[in-house]
Design a protein around this motif. Structure first.
Motif, PDB file in Angstrom:
ATOM      1  N   GLU A  64       0.891  -1.169   0.000  1.00 40.45           N
ATOM      2  CA  GLU A  64       0.000   0.000   0.000  1.00 40.45           C
ATOM      3  C   GLU A  64       0.920   1.207   0.000  1.00 40.45           C
ATOM      4  O   GLU A  64       1.939   1.190   0.701  1.00 40.45           O
ATOM      5  CB  GLU A  64      -0.865   0.034   1.258  1.00 40.45           C
ATOM      6  CG  GLU A  64      -1.807  -1.139   1.412  1.00 40.45           C
ATOM      7  CD  GLU A  64      -2.455  -1.187   2.796  1.00 40.45           C
ATOM      8  OE1 GLU A  64      -2.195  -0.287   3.630  1.00 40.45           O
ATOM      9  OE2 GLU A  64      -3.187  -2.139   3.051  1.00 40.45           O
ATOM     10  N   THR A  65       0.605   2.242  -0.738  1.00 37.15           N
ATOM     11  CA  THR A  65       1.493   3.400  -0.862  1.00 37.15           C
ATOM     12  C   THR A  65       2.094   3.769   0.495  1.00 37.15           C
ATOM     13  O   THR A  65       1.366   3.967   1.477  1.00 37.15           O
ATOM     14  CB  THR A  65       0.752   4.599  -1.465  1.00 37.15           C
ATOM     15  OG1 THR A  65       0.340   4.251  -2.792  1.00 37.15           O
ATOM     16  CG2 THR A  65       1.640   5.832  -1.528  1.00 37.15           C
ATOM     17  N   VAL A  66       3.422   3.810   0.538  1.00 34.30           N
ATOM     18  CA  VAL A  66       4.167   4.081   1.768  1.00 34.30           C
ATOM     19  C   VAL A  66       4.707   5.503   1.742  1.00 34.30           C
ATOM     20  O   VAL A  66       5.237   5.957   0.728  1.00 34.30           O
ATOM     21  CB  VAL A  66       5.346   3.088   1.908  1.00 34.30           C
ATOM     22  CG1 VAL A  66       6.356   3.571   2.938  1.00 34.30           C
ATOM     23  CG2 VAL A  66       4.844   1.714   2.274  1.00 34.30           C
ATOM     24  N   ARG A  67       4.547   6.172   2.861  1.00 29.01           N
ATOM     25  CA  ARG A  67       5.221   7.457   3.088  1.00 29.01           C
ATOM     26  C   ARG A  67       6.040   7.271   4.351  1.00 29.01           C
ATOM     27  O   ARG A  67       5.545   6.773   5.359  1.00 29.01           O
ATOM     28  CB  ARG A  67       4.231   8.608   3.251  1.00 29.01           C
ATOM     29  CG  ARG A  67       4.949   9.963   3.395  1.00 29.01           C
ATOM     30  CD  ARG A  67       3.982  11.120   3.437  1.00 29.01           C
ATOM     31  NE  ARG A  67       3.636  11.518   2.089  1.00 29.01           N
ATOM     32  CZ  ARG A  67       3.576  12.789   1.677  1.00 29.01           C
ATOM     33  NH1 ARG A  67       3.838  13.782   2.514  1.00 29.01           N
ATOM     34  NH2 ARG A  67       3.234  13.067   0.447  1.00 29.01           N
ATOM     35  N   LYS A  68       7.313   7.665   4.275  1.00 31.92           N
ATOM     36  CA  LYS A  68       8.192   7.519   5.431  1.00 31.92           C
ATOM     37  C   LYS A  68       9.056   8.763   5.584  1.00 31.92           C
ATOM     38  O   LYS A  68       9.302   9.492   4.614  1.00 31.92           O
ATOM     39  CB  LYS A  68       9.084   6.272   5.311  1.00 31.92           C
ATOM     40  CG  LYS A  68      10.093   6.320   4.169  1.00 31.92           C
ATOM     41  CD  LYS A  68      10.908   5.028   4.092  1.00 31.92           C
ATOM     42  CE  LYS A  68      11.916   5.074   2.959  1.00 31.92           C
ATOM     43  NZ  LYS A  68      12.734   3.870   2.898  1.00 31.92           N
ATOM     44  N   VAL A  69       9.484   9.006   6.816  1.00 31.96           N
ATOM     45  CA  VAL A  69      10.511   9.996   7.100  1.00 31.96           C
ATOM     46  C   VAL A  69      11.782   9.188   7.239  1.00 31.96           C
ATOM     47  O   VAL A  69      11.847   8.208   7.982  1.00 31.96           O
ATOM     48  CB  VAL A  69      10.206  10.780   8.393  1.00 31.96           C
ATOM     49  CG1 VAL A  69      11.362  11.706   8.738  1.00 31.96           C
ATOM     50  CG2 VAL A  69       8.916  11.560   8.247  1.00 31.96           C
ATOM     51  N   VAL A  70      12.824   9.608   6.499  1.00 28.59           N
ATOM     52  CA  VAL A  70      14.033   8.799   6.408  1.00 28.59           C
ATOM     53  C   VAL A  70      15.281   9.659   6.574  1.00 28.59           C
ATOM     54  O   VAL A  70      15.285  10.828   6.167  1.00 28.59           O
ATOM     55  CB  VAL A  70      14.062   8.040   5.048  1.00 28.59           C
ATOM     56  CG1 VAL A  70      14.008   8.988   3.883  1.00 28.59           C
ATOM     57  CG2 VAL A  70      15.263   7.105   4.940  1.00 28.59           C
ATOM     58  N   VAL A  71      16.304   9.069   7.172  1.00 29.17           N
ATOM     59  CA  VAL A  71      17.628   9.666   7.220  1.00 29.17           C
ATOM     60  C   VAL A  71      18.544   8.739   6.437  1.00 29.17           C
ATOM     61  O   VAL A  71      18.678   7.558   6.762  1.00 29.17           O
ATOM     62  CB  VAL A  71      18.146   9.826   8.666  1.00 29.17           C
ATOM     63  CG1 VAL A  71      19.586  10.321   8.667  1.00 29.17           C
ATOM     64  CG2 VAL A  71      17.259  10.769   9.447  1.00 29.17           C
ATOM     65  N   PHE A  72      19.125   9.273   5.349  1.00 25.08           N
ATOM     66  CA  PHE A  72      20.087   8.537   4.535  1.00 25.08           C
ATOM     67  C   PHE A  72      21.488   8.981   4.954  1.00 25.08           C
ATOM     68  O   PHE A  72      21.765  10.182   5.000  1.00 25.08           O
ATOM     69  CB  PHE A  72      19.924   8.857   3.034  1.00 25.08           C
ATOM     70  CG  PHE A  72      18.632   8.404   2.436  1.00 25.08           C
ATOM     71  CD1 PHE A  72      18.403   7.069   2.148  1.00 25.08           C
ATOM     72  CD2 PHE A  72      17.640   9.332   2.124  1.00 25.08           C
ATOM     73  CE1 PHE A  72      17.217   6.663   1.573  1.00 25.08           C
ATOM     74  CE2 PHE A  72      16.452   8.930   1.542  1.00 25.08           C
ATOM     75  CZ  PHE A  72      16.238   7.582   1.267  1.00 25.08           C
TER      76      PHE A  72
END
Length: 113
Positions: A102-110
């Motif tokens: 299901e469409t995923v939205r995430k806050v990410v640190v690369f």
């Protein structure tokens, strides 16, 4: 880098360049850069992917899923099942396949090399 706050569900995203051979046809990835360390070692972003598969992910990121569901498969058989509120770390050197259910939205640190 400057201290700031944001509402990740409201951040406007732009297309994120991804090699088409790594992505299921019709799947879209969008993102917005939130911050970048002055030395270029890390960036923070909101990242979103519609249902499909993204191949050849090379870890070194930490994230929290805001919405949607995904599965991350590793060549050694490990599997991460992720949904809203889940946090995860993809370790440096880990390669995996990301399947968005299901469409995923995430806050990410690369973390960048």
């Amino acid at each position: 880098m400057q201290s700031n706050s944001f509402h990740p569900a409201e951040v406007v995203l732009q297309p994120y360049p991804t090699a088409p051979e790594r992505l299921t046809p019709g799947t879209e990835i969008n993102a917005a850069l939130l911050w970048k360390r002055d030395d270029g070692s890390e960036v923070g972003a909101v990242w979103e992917m519609t249902p499909g598969v993204l191949e050849g992910i090379h870890g070194d990121e930490s994230f929290v899923i805001l919405s949607g569901r995904a599965r991350v498969d590793f060549p050694d058989g490990r599997v991460l099942e992720l949904g809203p509120g889940d946090a995860a770390v993809l370790a440096p050197g880990d390669t995996c396949r990301w399947t968005t259910l299901e469409t995923v939205r995430k806050v990410v640190v690369f973390r960048l090399p």
